[in-house]
Design an enzyme around this catalytic site. Structure first.
Site, PDB file in Angstrom:
ATOM      1  N   GLU A  78      67.080  20.220 -15.512  1.00 26.33           N
ATOM      2  CA  GLU A  78      66.100  19.371 -16.221  1.00 26.33           C
ATOM      3  C   GLU A  78      66.746  18.115 -16.793  1.00 26.33           C
ATOM      4  O   GLU A  78      66.036  17.175 -17.141  1.00 26.33           O
ATOM      5  CB  GLU A  78      65.435  20.173 -17.343  1.00 26.33           C
ATOM      6  CG  GLU A  78      64.352  21.117 -16.862  1.00 26.33           C
ATOM      7  CD  GLU A  78      63.020  20.421 -16.602  1.00 26.33           C
ATOM      8  OE1 GLU A  78      62.640  19.536 -17.380  1.00 26.33           O
ATOM      9  OE2 GLU A  78      62.366  20.767 -15.606  1.00 26.33           O
ATOM     10  N   SER A 108      71.180  22.433 -17.563  1.00 25.84           N
ATOM     11  CA  SER A 108      69.995  22.655 -16.727  1.00 25.84           C
ATOM     12  C   SER A 108      69.739  21.477 -15.793  1.00 25.84           C
ATOM     13  O   SER A 108      70.017  20.315 -16.139  1.00 25.84           O
ATOM     14  CB  SER A 108      68.789  22.816 -17.654  1.00 25.84           C
ATOM     15  OG  SER A 108      67.579  22.648 -16.941  1.00 25.84           O
ATOM     16  N   TYR A 140      62.528  19.296 -23.399  1.00 25.83           N
ATOM     17  CA  TYR A 140      63.564  20.291 -23.123  1.00 25.83           C
ATOM     18  C   TYR A 140      64.733  19.645 -22.385  1.00 25.83           C
ATOM     19  O   TYR A 140      65.907  19.867 -22.719  1.00 25.83           O
ATOM     20  CB  TYR A 140      62.974  21.438 -22.285  1.00 25.83           C
ATOM     21  CG  TYR A 140      64.012  22.372 -21.710  1.00 25.83           C
ATOM     22  CD1 TYR A 140      64.521  23.434 -22.461  1.00 25.83           C
ATOM     23  CD2 TYR A 140      64.492  22.193 -20.418  1.00 25.83           C
ATOM     24  CE1 TYR A 140      65.484  24.289 -21.931  1.00 25.83           C
ATOM     25  CE2 TYR A 140      65.454  23.042 -19.883  1.00 25.83           C
ATOM     26  CZ  TYR A 140      65.944  24.084 -20.642  1.00 25.83           C
ATOM     27  OH  TYR A 140      66.901  24.920 -20.106  1.00 25.83           O
TER      28      TYR A 140
END
Ligand code: GDD
Length: 326
Positions: free
Chosen positions: A132, A130, A154
């Site tokens: 992220e 991701s 996360y």
């Protein structure tokens, strides 16, 4: 006939990927999280097709936290390719469920890598990483060599899974690939992600069934693509000669407010009359400057996104209106 094993097959990406692979004549074996087994709306059409269900599509209830529940179907399937998509994927919730997120999203990935390595014939392995993992990066756009510096639980769990995937590739010779996926949406997006939340609310307001839309930070920016483009990238990444990591992104940035405006325009309503912000939907930290450079995927895999941001939001609003019979 190739065999694929998909974790999180009931999700947005899992269901589109299953369709793509079935259309390519794969036999698809999908893991559905035991606790959400009832929620297979994205797979209904495939389950209802007698030519497909239990002929070329096989579903199992299992849990990434329970190694045995995964190992049995994995060994039975003996896949050529594994697509690991399952995770606790809501960034906002990861602040409330820090440990759970790390167990499922981080350790769950390690567990599956270890099982994969021990299979008699190791399959190719795709990990859904991701954007992220980059946190709020200092350089824009981000690519495969942008430093990993997550700022959310996360993101940290995904960073662990991403690095483990690299370690298994380098040290154990596994054909293991990270697809570093920037945001990607569709009518199958979970209802608590911002694009779906907005499009659904807009349709409800248009239908007179909801009075307002309450959001967090509407100035937040993301690089939003369409899920169908991204699952095509996953498949391409596993067909290449050598395992590599790839960024999948559009390279274009939009604000949450842009989704709001497009969605309300689509139903001829004025957004400012219905939208307000509330603190509970703001995050303690929220990445900034998130925009991807997918040049490597384009050069090596010939991948490029085909569905625009505007088309994606229009499709999502249409879907919600249809679902409500408006
Ligand atoms: N969910 C949500 N709800 N987000 C909101 C809201 C709201 O009411 N209001 C503003 N936002 C902002 C968030 O703060 C964030 O900046 C942005 O909208 C997008 O939020 P999400 O749609 O929840 O997605 P995300 O960026 O946090 O994470 C998604 O994309 C990642 C990168 O591809 C998820 O799919 C992750 O699993 C994925 O890794």
């Amino acid at each position: 006939m190739k065999r694929a094993f998909i974790t999180g097959v009931e999700g947005q990406d899992g269901s589109y990927l299953a369709e793509l692979l079935l259309a390519k004549n794969y036999e698809v074996h999908g893991i559905i999280r035991a606790s959400t087994s009832g929620n297979t709306a994205n797979l209904c059409h495939l389950k209802a097709d007698p030519q497909v269900f239990r002929k070329t599509l096989f579903l199992y209830s299992a849990d990434l936290e329970d190694a045995d529940s995964i190992r049995t179907p994995l060994e039975q399937c003996a896949p050529d390719e594994i697509y690991h998509l399952a995770s606790q994927s809501h960034v906002g919730q990861s602040f409330e469920k820090v440990e759970e997120t790390c167990r499922i999203t981080g350790l769950g990935t390690l567990r599956l890598l270890e099982m994969t390595r021990k299979l008699p014939k190791a399959p190719r392995f795709f990990h859904a990483s991701s954007s992220e993992i980059f946190g709020s990066p200092e350089t824009s756009p981000q690519d495969e060599i942008t430093p990993i510096a997550p700022i959310t639980p996360y993101g940290a769990a995904k960073a662990f899974g991403t690095q483990m995937t690299r370690i298994y590739r380098k040290n154990f010779g596994l054909f293991a690939v990270n697809g570093i996926l920037f945001n990607h949406e569709s009518p199958r997006r979970g209802e608590n992600f911002v694009s779906r939340k907005i499009c659904r609310a807009v349709a409800m307001i248009k239908a007179g069934r909801q009075a307002e839309l309450v959001l967090g930070d509407t100035t937040a920016q993301r690089d939003w693509g369409h899920a169908c483009d991204y699952v095509r990238g996953m498949w391409l990444a596993l067909q290449h000669l050598v395992p590599e990591d790839y960024v999948f992104a559009t390279g274009r940035v939009h604000r949450v407010q842009d989704i709001v405006e497009l969605a309300f325009q689509a139903v001829d309503l004025e957004a400012r009359k219905f939208v307000r912000q509330e603190q509970q939907f703001f995050r303690p930290t929220d990445p900034r400057q998130v925009v991807g450079n997918a040049a490597k995927a384009q050069q090596i895999l010939g991948w490029r996104p085909e569905i625009t941001f505007e088309e994606t939001i229009a499709e999502m609003v249409r879907f919600e209106l249809q679902a409500l019979g408006v």
